[in-house]
Design an enzyme around this catalytic site. Structure first.
Site, PDB file in Angstrom:
ATOM      1  N   ASP A  89       9.215  50.730  11.881  1.00 52.42           N
ATOM      2  CA  ASP A  89       8.905  52.171  11.905  1.00 52.42           C
ATOM      3  C   ASP A  89       7.411  52.418  12.085  1.00 52.42           C
ATOM      4  O   ASP A  89       6.586  51.584  11.707  1.00 52.42           O
ATOM      5  CB  ASP A  89       9.384  52.805  10.581  1.00 52.42           C
ATOM      6  CG  ASP A  89       9.531  54.307  10.703  1.00 52.42           C
ATOM      7  OD1 ASP A  89       9.438  54.837  11.820  1.00 52.42           O
ATOM      8  OD2 ASP A  89       9.720  54.961   9.659  1.00 52.42           O
ATOM      9  N   GLY A  90       7.103  53.580  12.642  1.00 51.82           N
ATOM     10  CA  GLY A  90       5.696  54.005  12.745  1.00 51.82           C
ATOM     11  C   GLY A  90       5.095  53.860  14.131  1.00 51.82           C
ATOM     12  O   GLY A  90       3.891  54.069  14.301  1.00 51.82           O
ATOM     13  N   ARG A 141       3.718  57.349  15.201  1.00 50.87           N
ATOM     14  CA  ARG A 141       2.495  57.739  14.478  1.00 50.87           C
ATOM     15  C   ARG A 141       1.306  56.890  14.910  1.00 50.87           C
ATOM     16  O   ARG A 141       0.194  57.375  15.040  1.00 50.87           O
ATOM     17  CB  ARG A 141       2.727  57.644  12.959  1.00 50.87           C
ATOM     18  CG  ARG A 141       3.376  58.909  12.401  1.00 50.87           C
ATOM     19  CD  ARG A 141       4.005  58.656  11.082  1.00 50.87           C
ATOM     20  NE  ARG A 141       5.236  57.887  11.227  1.00 50.87           N
ATOM     21  CZ  ARG A 141       5.860  57.284  10.227  1.00 50.87           C
ATOM     22  NH1 ARG A 141       5.346  57.336   9.009  1.00 50.87           N
ATOM     23  NH2 ARG A 141       6.984  56.650  10.431  1.00 50.87           N
ATOM     24  N   TRP A 142       1.560  55.623  15.152  1.00 50.79           N
ATOM     25  CA  TRP A 142       0.489  54.738  15.623  1.00 50.79           C
ATOM     26  C   TRP A 142      -0.080  55.273  16.938  1.00 50.79           C
ATOM     27  O   TRP A 142      -1.296  55.362  17.114  1.00 50.79           O
ATOM     28  CB  TRP A 142       1.049  53.321  15.818  1.00 50.79           C
ATOM     29  CG  TRP A 142       0.053  52.310  16.291  1.00 50.79           C
ATOM     30  CD1 TRP A 142      -0.737  51.522  15.508  1.00 50.79           C
ATOM     31  CD2 TRP A 142      -0.241  51.968  17.655  1.00 50.79           C
ATOM     32  NE1 TRP A 142      -1.515  50.706  16.308  1.00 50.79           N
ATOM     33  CE2 TRP A 142      -1.241  50.961  17.632  1.00 50.79           C
ATOM     34  CE3 TRP A 142       0.223  52.419  18.892  1.00 50.79           C
ATOM     35  CZ2 TRP A 142      -1.772  50.394  18.785  1.00 50.79           C
ATOM     36  CZ3 TRP A 142      -0.309  51.855  20.052  1.00 50.79           C
ATOM     37  CH2 TRP A 142      -1.298  50.853  19.989  1.00 50.79           C
ATOM     38  N   SER A 154      18.927  53.143  16.485  1.00 45.59           N
ATOM     39  CA  SER A 154      20.040  53.554  15.612  1.00 45.59           C
ATOM     40  C   SER A 154      21.010  54.455  16.364  1.00 45.59           C
ATOM     41  O   SER A 154      20.692  54.984  17.434  1.00 45.59           O
ATOM     42  CB  SER A 154      19.490  54.292  14.390  1.00 45.59           C
ATOM     43  OG  SER A 154      19.077  55.588  14.769  1.00 45.59           O
ATOM     44  N   ASN A 200      19.340  57.591  17.070  1.00 39.96           N
ATOM     45  CA  ASN A 200      18.198  57.641  18.008  1.00 39.96           C
ATOM     46  C   ASN A 200      18.552  58.217  19.381  1.00 39.96           C
ATOM     47  O   ASN A 200      17.669  58.580  20.152  1.00 39.96           O
ATOM     48  CB  ASN A 200      17.559  56.254  18.182  1.00 39.96           C
ATOM     49  CG  ASN A 200      16.743  55.804  16.983  1.00 39.96           C
ATOM     50  OD1 ASN A 200      16.565  54.620  16.743  1.00 39.96           O
ATOM     51  ND2 ASN A 200      16.215  56.754  16.211  1.00 39.96           N
ATOM     52  N   ARG A 247      10.132  47.763   5.211  1.00 40.56           N
ATOM     53  CA  ARG A 247       9.930  48.978   6.011  1.00 40.56           C
ATOM     54  C   ARG A 247       8.448  49.327   6.036  1.00 40.56           C
ATOM     55  O   ARG A 247       7.877  49.717   5.015  1.00 40.56           O
ATOM     56  CB  ARG A 247      10.728  50.162   5.460  1.00 40.56           C
ATOM     57  CG  ARG A 247      10.551  51.394   6.357  1.00 40.56           C
ATOM     58  CD  ARG A 247      11.546  52.486   6.093  1.00 40.56           C
ATOM     59  NE  ARG A 247      11.490  53.454   7.168  1.00 40.56           N
ATOM     60  CZ  ARG A 247      12.473  54.260   7.508  1.00 40.56           C
ATOM     61  NH1 ARG A 247      13.610  54.230   6.856  1.00 40.56           N
ATOM     62  NH2 ARG A 247      12.330  55.115   8.500  1.00 40.56           N
ATOM     63  N   ARG A 298      12.861  54.722   2.749  1.00 41.03           N
ATOM     64  CA  ARG A 298      14.295  55.044   2.788  1.00 41.03           C
ATOM     65  C   ARG A 298      15.010  54.007   3.653  1.00 41.03           C
ATOM     66  O   ARG A 298      14.383  53.254   4.395  1.00 41.03           O
ATOM     67  CB  ARG A 298      14.530  56.461   3.299  1.00 41.03           C
ATOM     68  CG  ARG A 298      13.867  56.775   4.611  1.00 41.03           C
ATOM     69  CD  ARG A 298      14.178  58.180   5.114  1.00 41.03           C
ATOM     70  NE  ARG A 298      13.374  58.466   6.281  1.00 41.03           N
ATOM     71  CZ  ARG A 298      12.220  59.120   6.268  1.00 41.03           C
ATOM     72  NH1 ARG A 298      11.763  59.634   5.158  1.00 41.03           N
ATOM     73  NH2 ARG A 298      11.535  59.308   7.385  1.00 41.03           N
ATOM     74  N   ILE A 299      16.350  54.027   3.578  1.00 39.44           N
ATOM     75  CA  ILE A 299      17.128  52.982   4.249  1.00 39.44           C
ATOM     76  C   ILE A 299      17.589  53.401   5.652  1.00 39.44           C
ATOM     77  O   ILE A 299      17.900  52.559   6.499  1.00 39.44           O
ATOM     78  CB  ILE A 299      18.296  52.507   3.334  1.00 39.44           C
ATOM     79  CG1 ILE A 299      18.958  51.217   3.828  1.00 39.44           C
ATOM     80  CG2 ILE A 299      19.348  53.565   3.131  1.00 39.44           C
ATOM     81  CD1 ILE A 299      18.119  49.995   3.683  1.00 39.44           C
ATOM     82  N   GLU A 353      16.213  42.894  -1.787  1.00 37.88           N
ATOM     83  CA  GLU A 353      14.940  43.354  -2.339  1.00 37.88           C
ATOM     84  C   GLU A 353      14.249  44.176  -1.257  1.00 37.88           C
ATOM     85  O   GLU A 353      14.292  43.804  -0.079  1.00 37.88           O
ATOM     86  CB  GLU A 353      14.053  42.153  -2.717  1.00 37.88           C
ATOM     87  CG  GLU A 353      14.635  41.283  -3.806  1.00 37.88           C
ATOM     88  CD  GLU A 353      14.737  41.992  -5.148  1.00 37.88           C
ATOM     89  OE1 GLU A 353      13.865  42.816  -5.454  1.00 37.88           O
ATOM     90  OE2 GLU A 353      15.714  41.718  -5.884  1.00 37.88           O
TER      91      GLU A 353
END
Ligand code: FPP
Length: 252
Positions: free
Chosen positions: A31-32, A35-36, A76, A79, A199, A205-206, A218
């Site tokens: 993710d990200g 934003r990157w 996903s 998406n 993440r 979040r999942i 974990e």
């Protein structure tokens, strides 16, 4: 201190890594990227392109560390509702990645795999994926799974439909349905549950990822966007994982 490490903390984290307790299965929500790209005034597509570079880096490092299963959430079931050109970019990046990396992956013992219904992907993607899966099917160093057109709920619904059809056709009996049997009907039937789910990008979040399989995983979060995620971040996640007390609902 060796100068390849940026700080005392980074040096310590490298040496705190217990090579005898490397998670067998690491799953990552990449993710990200958007934003990157925004931070650098670049189009979102450039964020995804940079994200592919991170895949190369992390696959190499995970293999070196002895991780046996690496699963990457690449696209996903939700998406599809992104702008058409962004979906197109992601599909093209997938094909380019597979064409460019297949040879090296194969030579390095990577077995490629997919989680999700790829029949909904463009023909070109399906062709590249099927070729990658077929070419690498006997490799054993690391199992690299791309979750594509994947959703945890969708996967569970699909399993329920397949199980009911098998009950109806007398292939299985209703009282044979248990957790182990359900697992046989999931996309992940050949891979163990993830020990560690990472993440990046600050979200915690999942997002419909491995809902059944994450029961005792974990979780590790980082503020770093996926295109900036490096080997040291993977090691940080693993060191943190190694300091957790996994009880699986039991008392020690
Ligand atoms: C999430 O970032 C990322 C994705 C939805 C796609 C991840 C895909 C890749 C890294 C490349 C795909 C290619 C291959 C080879 C599988 P985001 O766009 O949601 O970022 P944001 O939340 O910052 O907008």
């Amino acid at each position: 201190m060796l100068n390849i490490f940026k700080s005392k903390k980074e040096y310590k984290e490298n040496f705190d890594l217990d090579m005898n307790n490397i998670p067998n299965h690491i799953a990552i929500i990449m993710d990200g990227n958007g934003r990157w790209a925004k931070e650098q005034n670049l189009p979102r597509s450039m964020g995804h392109k940079a994200g592919v570079e991170t895949i190369r880096i992390i696959l190499k490092e995970a293999t070196r560390l002895g991780v046996k299963n690496l699963t990457l959430y690449a696209f996903s079931t939700e998406n599809w509702s992104r702008p058409k050109d962004e979906v197109g970019t992601l599909m093209k990046l997938l094909v380019t990645y597979l064409r460019k990396e297949l040879k090296e992956c194969h030579e390095n013992g990577v077995r490629m795999n997919v989680l999700g219904d790829i029949t909904k992907l463009p023909q070109e993607c399906q062709k590249a994926l099927n070729e990658a899966i077929e070419t690498t099917k006997n490799n054993t160093k690391i199992n690299l799974s791309f979750a594509l057109n994947y959703g945890g709920r969708d996967e569970i619904v699909r399993a329920i439909k397949l199980i009911s059809s098998d009950v109806k056709n007398n292939i299985i009996k209703e009282d044979e349905i248990n957790e182990k049997l359900v697992e046989e009907y999931l996309y992940t039937k050949d891979i163990p549950d993830p020990d560690l789910i990472i993440r990046p990008s600050g979200e915690q979040r999942i997002s419909n990822f491995l809902l059944w399989q994450c029961a005792y995983s974990e979780f590790w979060y980082s503020d770093i966007n996926w295109p900036d995620f490096k080997e040291i971040d993977l090691k940080r996640a693993i060191v943190d994982y190694q300091n957790r007390d996994r009880r699986f609902g039991k008392v020690k």
